[in-house]
Write a protein that holds these residues in place. Structure first.
Motif, PDB file in Angstrom:
ATOM      1  N   GLU A  39       0.814  -1.216   0.000  1.00 34.34           N
ATOM      2  CA  GLU A  39       0.000   0.000   0.000  1.00 34.34           C
ATOM      3  C   GLU A  39       0.846   1.264   0.000  1.00 34.34           C
ATOM      4  OE1 GLU A  39      -2.826  -0.002   3.119  1.00 34.34           O
ATOM      5  OE2 GLU A  39      -3.929  -1.756   2.390  1.00 34.34           O
ATOM      6  N   GLY A  40       2.011   1.217   0.569  1.00 36.09           N
ATOM      7  CA  GLY A  40       2.872   2.396   0.635  1.00 36.09           C
ATOM      8  C   GLY A  40       4.318   1.975   0.809  1.00 36.09           C
ATOM      9  N   PRO A  41       5.238   2.941   0.867  1.00 32.93           N
ATOM     10  CA  PRO A  41       6.651   2.621   1.026  1.00 32.93           C
ATOM     11  C   PRO A  41       6.917   1.820   2.304  1.00 32.93           C
ATOM     12  CG  PRO A  41       6.356   4.926   0.413  1.00 32.93           C
ATOM     13  CD  PRO A  41       5.001   4.390   0.750  1.00 32.93           C
TER      14      PRO A  41
ATOM     15  N   ALA B  89       9.880  12.505  -5.234  1.00 36.85           N
ATOM     16  CA  ALA B  89      10.947  12.833  -4.290  1.00 36.85           C
ATOM     17  C   ALA B  89      12.101  13.548  -4.982  1.00 36.85           C
ATOM     18  CB  ALA B  89      11.438  11.562  -3.604  1.00 36.85           C
ATOM     19  N   SER B  90      12.391  13.167  -6.224  1.00 37.92           N
ATOM     20  CA  SER B  90      13.498  13.784  -6.959  1.00 37.92           C
ATOM     21  C   SER B  90      13.212  15.243  -7.280  1.00 37.92           C
ATOM     22  CB  SER B  90      13.741  13.025  -8.267  1.00 37.92           C
ATOM     23  OG  SER B  90      14.065  11.670  -8.023  1.00 37.92           O
ATOM     24  N   ARG B  91      11.928  15.572  -7.468  1.00 36.15           N
ATOM     25  CA  ARG B  91      11.575  16.908  -7.921  1.00 36.15           C
ATOM     26  C   ARG B  91      11.109  17.830  -6.805  1.00 36.15           C
ATOM     27  NH1 ARG B  91       8.763  15.398 -13.793  1.00 36.15           N
ATOM     28  NH2 ARG B  91      10.580  14.198 -14.555  1.00 36.15           N
ATOM     29  N   LEU B  92      11.270  17.381  -5.552  1.00 36.79           N
ATOM     30  CA  LEU B  92      10.956  18.213  -4.393  1.00 36.79           C
ATOM     31  C   LEU B  92      12.189  18.318  -3.494  1.00 36.79           C
ATOM     32  CD1 LEU B  92       7.373  16.934  -3.416  1.00 36.79           C
ATOM     33  CD2 LEU B  92       7.964  19.150  -4.431  1.00 36.79           C
TER      34      LEU B  92
ATOM     35  N   VAL C 141       9.899   2.446  -4.156  1.00 43.32           N
ATOM     36  CA  VAL C 141      10.060   1.448  -5.210  1.00 43.32           C
ATOM     37  C   VAL C 141       9.209   1.748  -6.446  1.00 43.32           C
ATOM     38  CG1 VAL C 141      10.734  -0.414  -3.654  1.00 43.32           C
ATOM     39  CG2 VAL C 141       8.298  -0.003  -4.106  1.00 43.32           C
ATOM     40  N   ARG C 142       8.268   2.674  -6.314  1.00 42.63           N
ATOM     41  CA  ARG C 142       7.397   2.997  -7.445  1.00 42.63           C
ATOM     42  C   ARG C 142       7.953   4.184  -8.224  1.00 42.63           C
ATOM     43  NH1 ARG C 142       3.202   2.685  -3.310  1.00 42.63           N
ATOM     44  NH2 ARG C 142       2.262   0.607  -3.310  1.00 42.63           N
TER      45      ARG C 142
ATOM     46  N   VAL D 282       3.509  13.813   2.808  1.00 49.02           N
ATOM     47  CA  VAL D 282       2.876  12.526   2.539  1.00 49.02           C
ATOM     48  C   VAL D 282       3.296  12.082   1.146  1.00 49.02           C
ATOM     49  CG1 VAL D 282       0.713  11.261   2.261  1.00 49.02           C
ATOM     50  CG2 VAL D 282       0.917  13.026   4.039  1.00 49.02           C
ATOM     51  N   LEU D 283       3.890  10.910   1.059  1.00 51.58           N
ATOM     52  CA  LEU D 283       4.374  10.371  -0.214  1.00 51.58           C
ATOM     53  C   LEU D 283       3.895   8.941  -0.371  1.00 51.58           C
ATOM     54  CD1 LEU D 283       6.188  10.739  -2.742  1.00 51.58           C
ATOM     55  CD2 LEU D 283       8.056   9.768  -1.404  1.00 51.58           C
ATOM     56  N   GLY D 284       3.168   8.662  -1.447  1.00 57.44           N
ATOM     57  CA  GLY D 284       2.682   7.313  -1.697  1.00 57.44           C
ATOM     58  C   GLY D 284       1.788   6.792  -0.584  1.00 57.44           C
TER      59      GLY D 284
END
Length: 419
Positions: free
Chosen positions: A29-31, A60-63, A52-53, A311-313
């Motif tokens: 469901e999430g990391p 994450a790379s663009r923030l 992993v997605r 909040v990520l993923g």
């Protein structure tokens, strides 16, 4: 049973088992969170969330204001004294100073510089393959892949011929400590990138001397451009020049070398794709290069450090958390790539993350790497030597890069080429 990415033993598993583990994690469901160091009486727990997605790695790379590179993108992070002595690499910097350094360096990658480099790269590729045919070398990495990547960087930087052999040795010593190894007692442990400090020190001294010479007598090479750059009234300091030199030598050489080595194995294992590429090289070459990079993913992962709640993923993160950006998993994400475990040089679109997920740390050398791989493929496939990989590549155990230590080759009956 859930795979344990913080266990060094995981990174010694066969690559197909690791890819299967990433696929399992992508269905969660999430990391997932992994503990690297248990909390003790006098120390805090250390762990990370595995991204992993594809979408999570890109976000994450663009923030960068949320997912910082400082104090380091590798694990463990470089000690403060190492950073004080050798300087901070651009990959470990954020904000205005990173932007300033990147502007200085990017000015050295102007269209004119890259155009000059492209002509030289094609000529170099021809010489390397000429030497390969003449020598009938049976090991591809040392004879072709390593030489191509290393000599391109040296030519661009303006490293004199007489000093290159020593630098090549230092690059090998500096990069061999990034990954996973077994001790004499068979205990698996993580090796720290940059632990070859003597090698890094010698490279720093070499480029410092070159920088002093180029300040006095510019020659139009990359080092001359770097020491002469002026952005907001500043150029590269000697330490910054040394740090960039080490980054370009270790990261630029290693990643491109590994992509080239994987390319030969992939085209041998997929003869239909090889024949398609040979049938119309100009039509399929760019797609082949991107698919080689996606499929092999030379850099497996980088770390980021969370600076504030986010909040990520579906996972709530707080300042002080750490995340692992798993490019090797993102490049096999079923939600982005149809049949991701198939090697297909006609794949369209191909938004792979082989050079990073975008943002301020996207690889400056991405275009250069593509030019190198394409030039060498053109030469290898245009000659009637019918070179092929023999057996499995000898891979290094690493949680950082998909390193090919050696790849045996053989020469088949000469054939006509359609390239």
């Amino acid at each position: 049973m859930r795979p344990h990415l913080a266990d060094p033993a995981f990174w010694t598993l066969p690559r197909d088992q690791r890819l299967a583990a990433f696929a399992q994690l992508r269905q969660a469901e999430g990391p997932a969170y992994f503990v690297e160091r248990e909390a003790g009486r006098h120390r805090r727990e250390r762990g990370f969330y595995a991204l992993v997605r594809h979408a999570d790695v890109v976000e994450a790379s663009r923030l960068p204001e949320v997912f910082a590179s400082a104090p380091g993108v590798t694990s463990p992070e470089p000690p403060r004294w190492v950073r004080a002595v050798f300087g901070d690499s651009m990959v470990n910097l954020d904000g205005p100073r990173h932007a300033q350094l990147r502007r200085i360096v990017s000015r050295a990658f102007t269209p004119r510089v890259l155009a000059d480099a492209e002509a030289g790269i094609r000529e170099l590729a021809g010489r390397i393959v000429d030497d390969l045919i003449a020598s009938r070398a049976d090991e591809f990495v040392s004879a072709v892949a390593s030489r191509m990547a290393f000599e391109v960087i040296c030519d661009m930087l303006g490293v004199p011929e007489q000093g290159r052999l020593d630098i090549a040795r230092q690059v090998d010593r500096a990069s061999e400590n990034a990954g996973v190894s077994r001790t004499l007692r068979s205990r698996v442990r993580v090796r720290v990138p940059g632990r070859g400090l003597r090698a890094l020190g010698r490279m720093q001294l070499t480029v410092a001397a070159l920088g002093r010479e180029r300040r006095r007598h510019p020659t139009g090479d990359l080092i001359s451009a770097l020491v002469g750059a002026d952005v907001d009234g500043q150029g590269l300091t000697t330490r910054e020049l040394g740090s960039f030199f080490s980054l370009l030598m270790v990261a630029g050489v290693e990643t491109t070398r590994n992509a080239i080595a994987h390319a030969l194995a992939l085209l041998t294992d997929h003869p239909d794709q090889r024949e398609l590429l040979v049938s119309d090289f100009e039509r399929y070459a760019d797609g082949a290069v991107d698919e080689i990079v996606r499929f092999s993913t030379p850099i497996i992962q980088f770390r980021r450090n969370v600076t504030r709640p986010h909040v990520l993923g579906g996972q709530a993160l707080v300042g002080g958390d750490r995340v692992m950006l798993l490019y090797a998993s993102a490049n096999r994400d079923e939600s982005v790539f149809t049949d991701p475990d198939s090697f297909d040089i006609t794949r369209r679109p191909n938004p792979h993350l082989g050079y990073g997920g975008g943002g301020p740390h996207y690889c400056l050398g991405a275009h250069l790497a593509r030019v190198e791989i394409k030039a060498l493929l053109r030469e290898l496939l245009s000659r009637p030597l019918a070179l092929r990989a023999v057996g499995m590549p000898e891979l290094g155990h690493s949680n950082f890069d998909n390193r090919v230590r050696a790849q045996r080759v053989a020469y088949d009956t000469p054939r006509r080429s359609a390239v």
